[in-house]
Design a protein around this motif. Structure first.
Motif, mmCIF file in Angstrom:
data_model
loop_
_atom_site.group_PDB
_atom_site.id
_atom_site.type_symbol
_atom_site.label_atom_id
_atom_site.label_comp_id
_atom_site.label_asym_id
_atom_site.label_seq_id
_atom_site.Cartn_x
_atom_site.Cartn_y
_atom_site.Cartn_z
ATOM 1 N N TRP A 398 39.640 35.414 35.743
ATOM 2 C CA TRP A 398 39.789 35.355 37.211
ATOM 3 C C TRP A 398 40.401 36.650 37.731
ATOM 4 C CZ3 TRP A 398 44.264 36.044 39.931
ATOM 5 C CH2 TRP A 398 45.461 35.980 39.215
ATOM 6 N N ILE A 400 39.875 39.642 36.722
ATOM 7 C CA ILE A 400 38.817 40.649 36.897
ATOM 8 C C ILE A 400 38.003 40.303 38.143
ATOM 9 C CG2 ILE A 400 36.727 41.676 35.843
ATOM 10 C CD1 ILE A 400 39.221 42.463 34.308
ATOM 11 N N TYR A 401 37.637 39.018 38.283
ATOM 12 C CA TYR A 401 36.839 38.597 39.444
ATOM 13 C C TYR A 401 37.574 38.871 40.755
ATOM 14 C CZ TYR A 401 33.928 35.809 36.253
ATOM 15 O OH TYR A 401 33.098 35.387 35.252
ATOM 16 N N ALA A 402 38.893 38.597 40.743
ATOM 17 C CA ALA A 402 39.658 38.693 42.001
ATOM 18 C C ALA A 402 40.080 40.118 42.327
ATOM 19 C CB ALA A 402 40.876 37.788 41.914
ATOM 20 N N SER A 403 39.863 41.047 41.392
ATOM 21 C CA SER A 403 40.305 42.434 41.622
ATOM 22 C C SER A 403 39.152 43.293 42.120
ATOM 23 C CB SER A 403 40.837 43.017 40.316
ATOM 24 O OG SER A 403 41.923 42.271 39.862
ATOM 25 N N ILE A 405 37.168 45.482 41.259
ATOM 26 C CA ILE A 405 36.584 46.203 40.120
ATOM 27 C C ILE A 405 35.059 46.108 40.230
ATOM 28 C CG2 ILE A 405 36.355 46.225 37.595
ATOM 29 C CD1 ILE A 405 39.172 44.952 37.503
ATOM 30 N N SER A 406 34.404 47.256 40.259
ATOM 31 C CA SER A 406 32.944 47.234 40.366
ATOM 32 C C SER A 406 32.330 47.067 38.978
ATOM 33 C CB SER A 406 32.451 48.528 40.998
ATOM 34 O OG SER A 406 32.664 49.591 40.104
ATOM 35 N N LEU A 558 29.961 39.412 37.943
ATOM 36 C CA LEU A 558 30.985 39.511 38.989
ATOM 37 C C LEU A 558 30.588 38.796 40.280
ATOM 38 C CD1 LEU A 558 32.117 43.231 38.539
ATOM 39 C CD2 LEU A 558 33.369 41.191 37.892
ATOM 40 N N THR A 559 29.292 38.643 40.497
ATOM 41 C CA THR A 559 28.889 38.013 41.759
ATOM 42 C C THR A 559 28.424 36.562 41.593
ATOM 43 O OG1 THR A 559 26.692 38.974 41.507
ATOM 44 C CG2 THR A 559 28.222 40.150 42.938
ATOM 45 N N LYS A 560 27.824 36.275 40.440
ATOM 46 C CA LYS A 560 27.250 34.934 40.304
ATOM 47 C C LYS A 560 28.135 33.941 39.578
ATOM 48 C CE LYS A 560 22.463 36.422 40.501
ATOM 49 N NZ LYS A 560 21.308 36.762 39.675
ATOM 50 N N GLU A 562 31.087 31.685 38.651
ATOM 51 C CA GLU A 562 32.130 31.062 39.453
ATOM 52 C C GLU A 562 33.265 30.593 38.571
ATOM 53 O OE1 GLU A 562 30.283 27.986 41.708
ATOM 54 O OE2 GLU A 562 29.248 29.403 42.994
ATOM 55 N N LEU B 56 37.380 34.424 48.773
ATOM 56 C CA LEU B 56 37.501 35.652 47.977
ATOM 57 C C LEU B 56 36.222 35.962 47.197
ATOM 58 C CD1 LEU B 56 39.623 37.814 47.394
ATOM 59 C CD2 LEU B 56 40.407 36.465 45.478
ATOM 60 N N LEU B 58 34.985 34.107 44.824
ATOM 61 C CA LEU B 58 35.034 33.612 43.450
ATOM 62 C C LEU B 58 34.116 32.413 43.264
ATOM 63 C CD1 LEU B 58 38.882 33.824 42.789
ATOM 64 C CD2 LEU B 58 37.135 35.509 42.306
ATOM 65 N N VAL B 59 33.786 31.774 44.370
ATOM 66 C CA VAL B 59 32.813 30.681 44.365
ATOM 67 C C VAL B 59 31.834 30.982 45.490
ATOM 68 C CG1 VAL B 59 32.526 28.221 44.866
ATOM 69 C CG2 VAL B 59 34.363 28.958 43.368
ATOM 70 N N LYS B 60 30.554 30.817 45.175
ATOM 71 C CA LYS B 60 29.541 31.156 46.183
ATOM 72 C C LYS B 60 29.159 29.922 46.996
ATOM 73 C CE LYS B 60 25.382 33.177 45.504
ATOM 74 N NZ LYS B 60 24.378 33.918 44.768
ATOM 75 N N VAL B 78 33.949 44.130 46.556
ATOM 76 C CA VAL B 78 35.000 45.039 46.081
ATOM 77 C C VAL B 78 35.891 45.493 47.240
ATOM 78 C CG1 VAL B 78 35.451 47.273 44.972
ATOM 79 C CG2 VAL B 78 33.680 45.770 44.077
ATOM 80 N N LYS B 81 38.135 42.581 48.263
ATOM 81 C CA LYS B 81 39.177 42.293 47.272
ATOM 82 C C LYS B 81 40.293 43.339 47.310
ATOM 83 C CE LYS B 81 36.036 39.821 44.231
ATOM 84 N NZ LYS B 81 35.128 39.961 43.084
ATOM 85 N N TYR B 86 45.695 37.564 45.880
ATOM 86 C CA TYR B 86 45.297 36.184 45.562
ATOM 87 C C TYR B 86 46.169 35.607 44.455
ATOM 88 C CZ TYR B 86 42.290 32.457 43.652
ATOM 89 O OH TYR B 86 41.799 31.263 43.180
ATOM 90 N N TYR B 94 47.435 37.694 31.505
ATOM 91 C CA TYR B 94 47.212 38.265 30.168
ATOM 92 C C TYR B 94 48.501 38.089 29.379
ATOM 93 C CZ TYR B 94 43.054 40.440 32.154
ATOM 94 O OH TYR B 94 41.845 40.656 32.747
ATOM 95 N N ILE B 109 44.917 48.983 39.065
ATOM 96 C CA ILE B 109 43.645 48.406 39.521
ATOM 97 C C ILE B 109 43.492 48.599 41.035
ATOM 98 C CG2 ILE B 109 42.438 46.183 39.889
ATOM 99 C CD1 ILE B 109 42.170 47.080 37.018
ATOM 100 N N TYR B 110 44.621 48.471 41.754
ATOM 101 C CA TYR B 110 44.556 48.605 43.212
ATOM 102 C C TYR B 110 44.828 50.041 43.666
ATOM 103 C CZ TYR B 110 44.097 43.588 43.770
ATOM 104 O OH TYR B 110 43.634 42.296 43.724
#
Lengths: 563, 260
Positions: A398, A400-403, A405-406, A558-560, A562, B56, B58-60, B78, B81, B86, B94, B109-110
């Motif tokens: 999560w 990685i998904y929430a950051s 990052i391309s 990253l896009t699909k 969930e 965000l 994370l769910v479409k 990107v 985010k 979040y 980690y 990262i940011y």
């Protein structure tokens, strides 16, 4: 002992494998047949193998009496060694499973909060250790010998052997449980005393553990299956006083007509099994909830570093991902196996060549050595890393998904990590091969360059498949990649390796069969430099294509995907 | 560029999310203003976490559109985010990193500058009383300490929007108070906060507006006074309003049935 509790606990263990990536478990239904597929496959193959052996045996009886006698003696030998054989293999598999689970801090100490006794918990844990491949292999063995015995009229002997095999598997699993508990307790004590060096103590300790384990395993198995069986047969009669061979000794005594001796070994085996179980239960009771002390890695004021990766041109995000992965692979015990693979491959090589004069290898031997020492360890490292790099994120994916990052950033940092480590492995194993086997300078350079081509291409291929087939399941063990994608990847890597190395096949043939394909004739129409150039073009094309596929797969991820 | 002066921070139009036959979020329309602290309440399984995750990307969503800080979250994930902090419901960190290494990773990262990163991390660690434990591996942290690390990682890059799923879970009273104060302070700086919580006192105390979700639908939306009017409970607290609106008011009978 409440057997319903034991069964319930085992069911939980079996069902823990359901947590697959992307599967939404609303209204989850399980097919009773498919849930147990490894066991059905084991049974089908076992019955098939037994039928085949039985038919050959029946045909032999009708024709050759001498051969039939040999066949029958051989069968008895195999039956006698089966318990010890099963013990060794199950010990290997259950230990490996425990190692894979060691990184997960699952709070499964149910006796503390459920009305379950330590004995029930321990028995369920021992039996659950056998679920999956160990149990499937036992079913295969038992069904093979039972089917075959119907042809050879050895049903009673086969039945006793089957029980002994089950006992041996239980013995292996109980021993694994005992070692696991002791290991947790021992490691905790070591961390406590080693302070800030604990993380490195753990890293090298784990490497040492893996290596010791593999050396013993390779030592036992390096002679091939027949030698292994003969070794077990001779060892268990001379080492009768070791409890682990008592099941084998029981069978040996019964087949030799020594009924009293056989009965004694039977009773001793049962007592030993019970002893192992109660020891495991006692240790669980004593140390079950033991938590290793916290590992302190840094102290004092926080000083952020830009680091060497920044100087190489990596952005802060890419460098952060690489640094994070480096820490993962040096601190997570279940990921350390990646470093073990190249060492084991070299070990296999050395153990197989022990006793032969390898100082000046012949051309034929060199081809084999080049493949196994120059090419294999580093490419296997690239494949393993490529497969695991995304799945190793586990449930923390999560982040990685929430950051921000391309896909490109993700693939670039992961790919660099793969190449970086594989090249280090190549440098070390190549240098070792050069020192030990002393090949020509030209052959060494070519081997190094070809290994680099393989690393780049197979790293890209494995990363693209590792992203596509990523499995973030962590319990009961980190899966990292789905089995189907791991197999697909292996197939593609094999084909890619053949394609990259193909320009050198004529030279390899020439080295292997100098009379049939003389080198001079060969070099008249194929220059080694030209072969290298063709190989480079193939590697670059494959790397480019699969790197782009990896980016596309990462974009999908990253896009699909969930969470 | 994100539209900095837009009055609406997050906008959901006709959003639907299905998991097979289960409709987790059903035709949700919601608009959250810039600088607002918005509370999303609802019983378990009402669709709160799914809604927050959809914000965000994370769910479409299966239907509808979501705009976050003026951008389509699916198209410009990107960029969105980069502006959002979040905290998930149960943050898995980690565990092989130390607290400080994790925050350092987040800072990189940011793209936070080195000096800035150091100052912010040191301040937050001190404020949430993690000093002295920052060099330990996260695997040895308690749940509350992990939650603190997750919260710091959400605040660290000074986001314009905070999406917090049960942010005060497992926090000690002092840290919970600090987090509430931080959210108030950030509000004055124009930061929007969307949070879900089951602690209704917290929602009542700090949220400007509250949305109550039930079975994937938005049952009620407004400030405390508006919610009181909707529930026709003029002098009641949020708990009574919530139970009334979600049809769980007759709890006495349920308890009596259980204890029979």
């Amino acid at each position: 002992m409440n057997w319903r509790n034991i069964l319930a606990l085992m069911h939980v263990e079996r069902k823990s494998g359901r947590l697959l990536r992307g599967v939404k478990l609303t209204r989850y239904r399980e097919s009773g047949f498919f849930a147990y597929w490894p066991y059905w496959v084991g049974l089908a193959f076992g019955v098939g193998a037994g039928l085949l052996a039985g038919l050959i045996y029946s045909k032999t009886i009708l024709t050759e009496a001498d051969v039939m006698l040999l066949f029958r003696e051989g069968t008895v030998s195999i039956f006698l060694t089966l318990p010890t054989l099963v013990l060794v293999y199950n010990l290997v598999f259950t230990m490996l499973q425990q190692i894979q689970r060691s990184g997960i801090k699952a709070s499964s100490q149910v006796p503390y909060w459920l009305p379950v006794t330590w004995e029930e918990y321990t028995l369920a844990s021992i039996l659950a250790n056998l679920l999956g491949f160990p149990l499937a292999s036992i079913i295969f063995i038992v069904s093979t010998i039972m089917t075959f015995s119907a042809f050879s009229s050895q049903l009673l002997f086969a039945s006793i052997t089957s029980f002994a095999v089950l006992g041996a598997a239980f013995m292996a699993s109980a021993l694994t449980e005992i070692l696991r508990i002791l290991q947790v307790r021992f490691i905790g004590a070591v961390y406590k005393t080693s302070g800030r060096a604990a993380v490195w103590v753990r890293f090298f300790g784990s490497l040492f553990f893996f290596l010791a384990f593999y050396i013993i395993y390779l030592y036992v198995t390096s002679g091939g299956a027949i030698t292994f069986i003969q070794t077990i047969k001779s060892t268990q009669t001379t080492a009768w006083f070791i409890p682990f061979v008592w099941l084998g000794m029981m069978l040996y005594s019964f087949t030799s007509g020594l009924l009293i001796q056989g009965s004694v070994f039977l009773v001793l085996s049962i007592l030993f099994l019970a002893g192992l179980f109660f020891l495991a239960a006692l240790l669980n009771k004593q140390f079950g909830l033991y938590e290793p002390p916290a590992i302190k890695i840094s102290r004092g004021a926080y000083v952020p570093r830009t680091g060497f990766l920044g100087k190489l041109g990596f952005t802060a995000t890419e460098a952060a991902l690489i640094r994070k992965d480096l820490r993962a692979f040096t601190r997570r015990r279940e990921l350390m196996s990646v470093f073990i693979i190249p060492i084991v491959l070299i070990l296999v090589q050395v153990m197989q060549s022990t006793g032969s004069t390898m100082a000046t290898p012949s051309a034929q031997v060199f081809v084999y050595l080049a493949a196994s020492t120059f090419l294999l360890p580093s490419t296997v490292t690239a494949i393993s890393l490529g497969n695991f790099m995304i799945g190793e994120e586990g449930q923390a994916i999560w982040r990685i998904y929430a950051s921000p990052i391309s896909a490109k950033t993700l693939v670039k940092s992961k790919y660099f990590f793969i190449i970086f480590f594989s090249v280090i492995v190549l440098a070390i194993t190549g240098a070792l091969a050069f020192i030990v086997y002393n090949p020509s300078l030209r052959a060494t350079i070519v081997a190094y360059i070809e290994a680099l081509f393989l690393i780049c291409a197979l790293g890209a291929i494995s990363l693209s498949n590792g992203i596509k087939g990523a499995d973030f399941t962590e319990i009961p063990r980190p899966r990292m990649i789905r089995l189907s994608w791991s197999l697909i990847n292996l197939g593609i890597c094999l084909m890619a390796s053949v394609a990259i190395l193909a320009p050198f096949f004529p030279f390899a043939l020439s080295a292997m069969l100098p009379e049939t394909v003389p080198n001079l004739t060969l070099e008249a129409f194929l220059n080694p430099l030209l072969a290298l150039a063709i190989s480079a073009i193939i590697a670059v094309i494959l790397t480019g294509i699969f790197y782009q596929i990896a980016i596309r797969n990462a974009r999908d991820l990253l896009t699909k995907t969930e969470i | 560029m994100l539209t900095a002066n837009s009055a609406v921070a997050v906008e959901l139009k006709g959003v639907v999310k299905r998991y097979h036959e289960l409709v987790a979020v059903n035709k949700l329309n919601l608009s959250i203003n810039v600088g607002e602290i918005f509370g999303l309440l609802g019983p378990n399984g009402s669709g709160k976490s799914t809604t927050l995750k959809m914000m965000l990307g994370l769910v479409k969503p299966d239907e509808g559109s979501i705009t976050v800080l003026g951008k389509d979250v699916q198209k410009d994930a990107v960029a969105v985010k980069q502006q959002v902090g979040y905290v998930p419901e149960s943050p898995r960190l980690y565990e092989f990193l130390t607290g400080i290494e994790y925050l350092d990773f987040i800072g990189d990262i940011y793209g936070i500058s080195t000096e800035e990163k150091k100052n912010r991390i040191t301040e937050y660690l001190r404020a949430l009383q993690l000093e002295g434990r920052e060099g330990d591996m996260i695997s040895s942290y308690s749940e509350g300490m992990k939650q603190k690390i997750a919260l710091i990682s959400a605040f660290l890059h000074r986001p314009r929007l905070l999406i917090l799923d049960e942010p005060l879970n497992a926090l000690d009273p002092r840290s919970a108070r600090i987090v509430k104060e931080v959210l108030h302070k950030l509000k004055t700086q124009g930061v929007t906060t969307i949070m879900s919580t089951h602690v209704l006192e917290i929602a009542q105390a700090i949220c400007d507006r509250i949305g109550i979700m039930y079975q994937g639908k938005l049952l009620a939306l407004g400030n405390m006074n508006e919610l009181r009017q909707m529930a026709k409970l003029p002098d009641s607290g949020l708990e009574d309003i919530f139970l009334n609106l979600t049809g769980s008011a007759d709890l006495k009978a349920v308890v009596e049935e259980l204890l029979k």
